[in-house]
Design an enzyme around this catalytic site. Structure first.
Site, PDB file in Angstrom:
ATOM      1  N   ALA A   1       0.772  -1.241   0.000  1.00 15.57           N
ATOM      2  CA  ALA A   1       0.000   0.000   0.000  1.00 15.57           C
ATOM      3  C   ALA A   1       0.807   1.296   0.000  1.00 15.57           C
ATOM      4  O   ALA A   1       0.324   2.310  -0.514  1.00 15.57           O
ATOM      5  CB  ALA A   1      -0.939   0.005   1.209  1.00 15.57           C
ATOM      6  N   ALA A   2       1.985   1.332   0.595  1.00 15.93           N
ATOM      7  CA  ALA A   2       2.715   2.591   0.752  1.00 15.93           C
ATOM      8  C   ALA A   2       3.098   3.174  -0.615  1.00 15.93           C
ATOM      9  O   ALA A   2       3.378   2.419  -1.544  1.00 15.93           O
ATOM     10  CB  ALA A   2       3.966   2.362   1.595  1.00 15.93           C
TER      11      ALA A   2
ATOM     12  N   ASP B   1      -0.367  -4.089  -6.152  1.00 19.59           N
ATOM     13  CA  ASP B   1       0.420  -3.105  -6.897  1.00 19.59           C
ATOM     14  C   ASP B   1       1.853  -3.212  -6.363  1.00 19.59           C
ATOM     15  O   ASP B   1       2.268  -2.410  -5.527  1.00 19.59           O
ATOM     16  CB  ASP B   1      -0.156  -1.704  -6.688  1.00 19.59           C
ATOM     17  CG  ASP B   1       0.502  -0.671  -7.585  1.00 19.59           C
ATOM     18  OD1 ASP B   1       0.200  -0.655  -8.784  1.00 19.59           O
ATOM     19  OD2 ASP B   1       1.335   0.111  -7.079  1.00 19.59           O
TER      20      ASP B   1
ATOM     21  N   CYS C   1       3.762   0.074 -12.404  1.00 16.06           N
ATOM     22  CA  CYS C   1       4.084   1.327 -13.099  1.00 16.06           C
ATOM     23  C   CYS C   1       5.341   1.140 -13.935  1.00 16.06           C
ATOM     24  O   CYS C   1       6.154   2.050 -14.082  1.00 16.06           O
ATOM     25  CB  CYS C   1       4.233   2.479 -12.107  1.00 16.06           C
ATOM     26  SG  CYS C   1       5.524   2.240 -10.877  1.00 16.06           S
TER      27      CYS C   1
ATOM     28  N   GLY D   1       0.453   5.259  -0.262  1.00 18.87           N
ATOM     29  CA  GLY D   1      -0.949   5.378   0.099  1.00 18.87           C
ATOM     30  C   GLY D   1      -1.852   6.136  -0.849  1.00 18.87           C
ATOM     31  O   GLY D   1      -3.027   6.344  -0.525  1.00 18.87           O
TER      32      GLY D   1
END
Length: 209
Positions: free
Chosen positions: A32-33, A100, A153, A35
């Site tokens: 998550a970071a 992610d 990404c 955020g």
């Protein structure tokens, strides 16, 4: 500063929008970071249900906690754990999961040209092994009929189509790759092959931005 606005680019917003978390659900952000995606998922859940935000890095977790507390999210639980273990610890517990994972970030060269100073093909191969483990862990933690979004990404096939290909060949009969439609957003289908490798047909339903 007040947490009323969290600025992020459209590419960062895409995975949560595709995941479409609903109020009242159990939702997991496995990596998550710092955020930004988590904040959007929290807004979509309207403070109802449970949002679990995990990151294995204590340093990155600090920024995650700061950002989400600043946004005033009331229904969030923070974890500092290896994402690869979540699937065994919390088997079939979540309605929706975002994976992610850490990646080579070659898709961010426009704003982070320093990526080219450390990237090499072996780096992507190493990251792909971690990404595959995280994706499998996420699938294990997903309830039957739930939805998982895998996003990066970066632009390397090793970290994108290849990871999805391996998962589909291993668990294909239990998975359905859904079509992704985002009106007004320019995208193209995932690669059908790379080098001498031809990917699983389901990979073609993924998109590249």
């Amino acid at each position: 500063f007040l947490g009323n606005i969290y600025i992020q680019n459209p590419a960062s917003m895409m995975p949560p929008l595709v995941l479409d978390p609903r109020p009242g659900e159990r939702v997991l952000d496995l990596c998550a970071a710092p955020g930004s995606k988590t904040s959007l998922m929290a807004a979509m859940m309207k403070g109802k249900g449970l949002l679990v935000a995990n990151d294995r890095s204590k340093k990155r977790l600090q920024s995650l906690v700061f950002n989400l507390r600043r946004c005033g999210v009331p229904n969030i639980l923070f974890f500092n754990h290896f994402g690869e273990h979540f699937g065994n610890l919390y088997y079939e517990r979540f309605d929706r999961i975002l994976v992610d994972p850490p990646c080579s970030a070659l898709g961010t060269l426009g704003k982070n040209p320093e990526v080219l100073t450390w990237w090499e093909p072996r780096r992507s191969e190493s990251l792909a092994r971690v990404q595959l483990s995280l994706l499998i862990s996420g699938l294990k933690a997903l309830k039957l009929g739930g939805r998982l979004v895998y996003s990066t990404c970066t632009i390397t096939p090793e970290e994108n189509e290849s990871v999805l290909d391996q998962v589909l060949r291993k668990f294909g009969s239990a998975l359905e790759v859904e079509e992704i439609t985002m009106p007004g957003l320019a995208s193209r289908p995932a690669l059908e092959s790379f080098g001498k490798v031809r990917f699983h047909p389901g990979v073609g339903r993924a998109i590249r931005l």
